[in-house]
Design a protein around this motif. Structure first.
Motif, PDB file in Angstrom:
ATOM      1  N   ILE A  41      -9.614   7.175  -4.636  1.00  0.00           N
ATOM      2  CA  ILE A  41     -10.902   7.741  -4.210  1.00  0.00           C
ATOM      3  C   ILE A  41     -11.142   7.432  -2.734  1.00  0.00           C
ATOM      4  N   ILE A  42     -10.841   6.206  -2.321  1.00  0.00           N
ATOM      5  CA  ILE A  42     -11.002   5.840  -0.903  1.00  0.00           C
ATOM      6  C   ILE A  42     -10.086   6.699  -0.035  1.00  0.00           C
TER       7      ILE A  42
ATOM      8  N   PHE B 264      -8.869  16.343 -11.937  1.00  0.00           N
ATOM      9  CA  PHE B 264      -8.210  15.335 -11.114  1.00  0.00           C
ATOM     10  C   PHE B 264      -7.443  14.306 -11.938  1.00  0.00           C
ATOM     11  N   GLY B 265      -7.638  14.286 -13.238  1.00  0.00           N
ATOM     12  CA  GLY B 265      -7.065  13.200 -14.017  1.00  0.00           C
ATOM     13  C   GLY B 265      -7.852  11.928 -13.740  1.00  0.00           C
ATOM     14  N   ILE B 266      -7.240  10.797 -14.078  1.00  0.00           N
ATOM     15  CA  ILE B 266      -7.923   9.521 -13.890  1.00  0.00           C
ATOM     16  C   ILE B 266      -7.606   9.016 -12.478  1.00  0.00           C
ATOM     17  N   LEU B 267      -8.633   8.716 -11.718  1.00  0.00           N
ATOM     18  CA  LEU B 267      -8.451   8.241 -10.345  1.00  0.00           C
ATOM     19  C   LEU B 267      -8.821   6.775 -10.241  1.00  0.00           C
ATOM     20  N   GLY B 268      -8.061   6.035  -9.441  1.00  0.00           N
ATOM     21  CA  GLY B 268      -8.399   4.646  -9.165  1.00  0.00           C
ATOM     22  C   GLY B 268      -9.239   4.549  -7.900  1.00  0.00           C
ATOM     23  N   SER B 269      -9.766   3.357  -7.645  1.00  0.00           N
ATOM     24  CA  SER B 269     -10.617   3.152  -6.467  1.00  0.00           C
ATOM     25  C   SER B 269      -9.871   3.459  -5.186  1.00  0.00           C
ATOM     26  N   THR B 270      -8.600   3.041  -5.107  1.00  0.00           N
ATOM     27  CA  THR B 270      -7.851   3.272  -3.866  1.00  0.00           C
ATOM     28  C   THR B 270      -7.589   4.762  -3.655  1.00  0.00           C
TER      29      THR B 270
ATOM     30  N   PHE C  76      -3.960   7.806  12.353  1.00  0.00           N
ATOM     31  CA  PHE C  76      -4.177   6.375  12.151  1.00  0.00           C
ATOM     32  C   PHE C  76      -3.501   5.788  10.924  1.00  0.00           C
ATOM     33  N   MET C  77      -3.239   6.602   9.900  1.00  0.00           N
ATOM     34  CA  MET C  77      -2.865   6.010   8.612  1.00  0.00           C
ATOM     35  C   MET C  77      -1.643   6.617   7.963  1.00  0.00           C
TER      36      MET C  77
ATOM     37  N   TYR D 276      -3.457   4.305  -1.343  1.00  0.00           N
ATOM     38  CA  TYR D 276      -3.873   4.962  -0.104  1.00  0.00           C
ATOM     39  C   TYR D 276      -2.865   6.027   0.341  1.00  0.00           C
TER      40      TYR D 276
ATOM     41  N   LEU E 293     -11.545  10.153   0.376  1.00  0.00           N
ATOM     42  CA  LEU E 293     -12.698  10.153   1.280  1.00  0.00           C
ATOM     43  C   LEU E 293     -12.265  10.014   2.735  1.00  0.00           C
TER      44      LEU E 293
ATOM     45  N   ILE F  16       0.835  -1.201   0.000  1.00  0.00           N
ATOM     46  CA  ILE F  16       0.000   0.000   0.000  1.00  0.00           C
ATOM     47  C   ILE F  16       0.870   1.251   0.000  1.00  0.00           C
TER      48      ILE F  16
END
Lengths: 179, 288
Positions: B171-172, B163-169, B194-195, B145, B175, B141
Motif C-alpha cells: 500500500i505504501i 487487488f487481492g490481499i495487500l500488505g502495508s508495504t 529516487f526509489m 516496496y 501511494l 526490501i
C-alpha cells in the motif's frame, strides 16, 4: 540561479546518508509488519503432522488497518514451503474447511490449480511447492477476540490419506469476546 | 502534430510493448525464454525479477544456473553499457504509467523535486540501502516496496478493483509510486528518480561507460542551444537544468534516455548517438 541542495560534496553526502537511513527505516518497518501474513512451512508425511498458525490483526501496519484490515493471507512463501518428506511420489490435493468467511487459494506455482486445489504435477521426495489461502473477513467481525478459524488439509490424492493439517486462527488480541 | 507530442505518443506505444513483453497475461519475453531455452520459470514479472538479480549480483550471490532472470539481467547490463538506460526510457511501463497519468494533474499542483534537490545522491543512497539493508536491519526490501509487483497486480485484475490481499508495504508503494512521486511530481517519475534500483544500476554502469567513444550518448550542441528551457520543462526525470552560466547541462546519473528533450528541442541542439558517426556523416555530406 536557484541553489539546489546536494550539489556540493557536503550536501551530496548528507542527502546520500539521509536517503540511506530512510530506506533502512523502510526495511525495518517491513520486518515490523511481516506478521501481517501467516507463514507456513509444512512437511508432508505419512504421520500427518499438525501445524498451527495464528494471525493477530493487531500486528497489522497502519496502511493495512486503514485500507484492507479484513484481508488475511496464510502462505508458504514464493520458493516452496510445502515439502514432500516421504520416500514416495505424491499426488497432492489441498482442501480447506471450517472457515466462516470467503476463502480462496493463492499460489505462484504454475502447477497449482487455484480452483480445485490440486497440484497438477507429481511431487517427488524432497520436492516442494508453494501455496496459500486468502481470507476476506468482514470489518464488523474484526473487533472480536476470536475472528476466524479453520483448517488446511493436504491430502494424498491417490488414497485420500491426510498428509498434513494446518490449523489457522485469526485473532484480535485486543478484541472483545463474542457473547 | 508537434515533434514532442508525436514522440510522447510513440514512447507510449513502446511502453505498451514493454508491458506485453514482461508482464502477464502476455509475458512474451518469458514465454520465448521458456520455449527456446527450455527454462522453467514463472510467466509474469516475478519470472524475470531484476531487483533480486541485481541485489544478488552486487552481493556476489548471483546463481549462474540458466534462468530467465539471469538472461534478462545480462541483456539489461549489455544495453546499459553501450546504450545507457534504454530499458527505462523505452520499454519500462512501470515508470511510464505515473508519467502519463501525471499529465492529468495541472503543473501548479505538482512538486518539482529537481528544483530543490540533486536527485543523484538520493538515488544512490536508496541503491546502497537496497543492497545493504539485509545486513543492517536484517530485512530486505527486494520484494517489499516493489512497484513492478504492484503494476503486475494492476494487470492481474487491479485495474477493475480486484487487488487481492495487500500488505502495508504494498500500500505504501502504491501511494508513493502513483500518488506522491507520480501524479503530484513534475514529470511523474519521482519513484524512478529516487526509489528504483534497476534504473540506478543502469545509470551507475552508464555513468562509467559513457566516457568511452563507442558508446551511444545524449549530446548537447551548445552552438545551437539557446537555453530556452523547453527541454528542462519537458524532461520527466529533471535530468536537465540551466547552469549558473546559462548553459544547458545534463545529469547523466538521472537521465533515462527517453529522448523527449531531443524531440522537444526547437533548435535540434540535442542528439543521441555515436560521436564518430556524426563526424563521419558531416564529412561525407555532399558539398552544396
Amino acid at each position: 540561479m536557484r541553489k539546489r541542495f546536494g550539489f556540493t560534496v557536503f550536501t551530496f553526502i548528507v542527502l546520500f546518508i539521509a536517503m540511506f537511513g530512510a530506506v533502512n527505516g523502510l526495511a525495518y518497518y517491513r520486518s515490523f509488519v511481516a506478521d501481517e501474513r501467516g507463514m507456513i512451512k509444512v512437511s508432508l508425511s505419512h504421520d500427518a503432522g499438525t501445524y498451527p498458525v495464528v494471525v493477530d490483526i493487531t500486528k497489522q501496519g497502519l496502511p493495512k488497518k486503514i485500507f484492507q484490515p479484513g484481508g488475511i493471507t496464510v502462505y508458504s512463501g514464493h520458493s516452496g514451503g510445502i515439502t514432500n518428506k516421504t520416500s514416495d511420489d505424491l499426488n497432492v490435493i489441498v482442501k480447506f474447511e471450517g472457515f466462516s468467511c470467503p476463502v480462496v487459494f493463492e499460489s505462484t506455482d504454475k502447477d497449482f490449480d487455484l480452483l480445485t486445489g490440486e497440484l497438477m504435477r507429481t511431487l517427488t521426495p524432497n520436492q516442494a511447492f508453494a501455496m496459500g489461502i486468502e481470507l476476506e473477513i468482514a470489518r464488523d467481525q474484526l473487533s472480536q477476540k476470536a475472528i476466524a478459524e479453520g483448517q488446511i488439509l493436504f491430502i494424498n490424492a491417490d488414497n485420500g490419506d491426510v498428509l498434513a493439517t494446518v490449523h489457522v486462527s485469526v485473532v484480535n488480541s485486543k478484541g472483545s469476546r463474542q457473547e | 502534430m508537434k515533434n514532442g507530442t508525436k514522440h510522447f505518443m510513440l514512447r507510449g506505444i513502446w511502453y505498451i510493448v514493454g508491458a506485453a513483453l514482461f508482464f502477464s497475461p502476455v509475458a512474451l519475453f518469458q514465454k520465448l525464454m521458456i520455449t527456446f531455452f527450455h527454462i522453467n520459470g514463472r510467466m509474469d514479472i516475478h519470472g524475470m525479477c531484476l531487483r533480486s538479480s541485481i541485489s544478488n549480483l552486487v552481493l556476489g550471490k548471483l546463481s549462474m544456473s540458466l534462468s530467465i532472470s539471469l538472461i534478462a539481467l545480462i541483456m539489461l547490463t549489455i544495453a546499459a553499457v553501450f546504450f545507457g538506460p534504454l530499458f527505462c526510457g523505452s520499454l519500462c511501463p512501470v515508470g511510464a504509467l505515473p508519467e502519463y497519468l501525471s499529465k492529468i494533474i495541472p503543473d501548479k499542483f505538482k512538486i518539482d523535486w529537481s528544483r530543490f534537490i540533486n536527485p543523484t545522491p538520493v538515488r544512490y543512497g536508496f541503491f546502497a540501502a537496497f543492497i545493504l539493508s539485509p545486513f543492517i536491519v536484517g530485512s530486505s526490501i527486494c520484494c517489499a516496496y516493489c512497484n513492478f509487483t504492484f503494476f503486475q497486480t494492476l494487470l492481474n485484475g487491479g485495474l477493475w478493483g480486484n487487488f487481492g490481499i495487500l500488505g502495508s508495504t504494498t500500500i505504501i508503494t502504491a501511494l508513493l509510486w502513483l500518488i506522491l512521486f507520480g501524479l503530484f511530481t513534475k514529470g511523474g517519475r519521482g519513484f524512478c528518480s529516487f526509489m528504483c534500483p534497476i534504473g540506478a544500476y543502469q545509470n551507475l554502469i552508464y555513468s562509467l561507460t559513457s566516457k568511452l567513444p563507442f558508446v551511444f550518448k545524449l549530446r548537447i550542441d551548445h552552438e545551437k542551444c539557446v537555453s530556452c528551457g523547453v527541454c528542462v520543462k519537458k524532461c520527466p526525470m529533471g535530468a536537465l537544468y540551466i547552469g549558473d552560466k546559462g548553459q544547458l547541462k545534463l545529469q547523466i546519473n538521472s537521465c533515462i534516455l527517453c529522448r523527449q528533450c531531443k524531440a522537444e528541442c526547437p533548435k535540434q541542439a540535442i542528439s543521441y548517438g555515436l560521436k564518430d558517426l556524426r563526424k563521419k556523416a558531416i564529412n561525407n555530406a555532399p558539398e552544396s
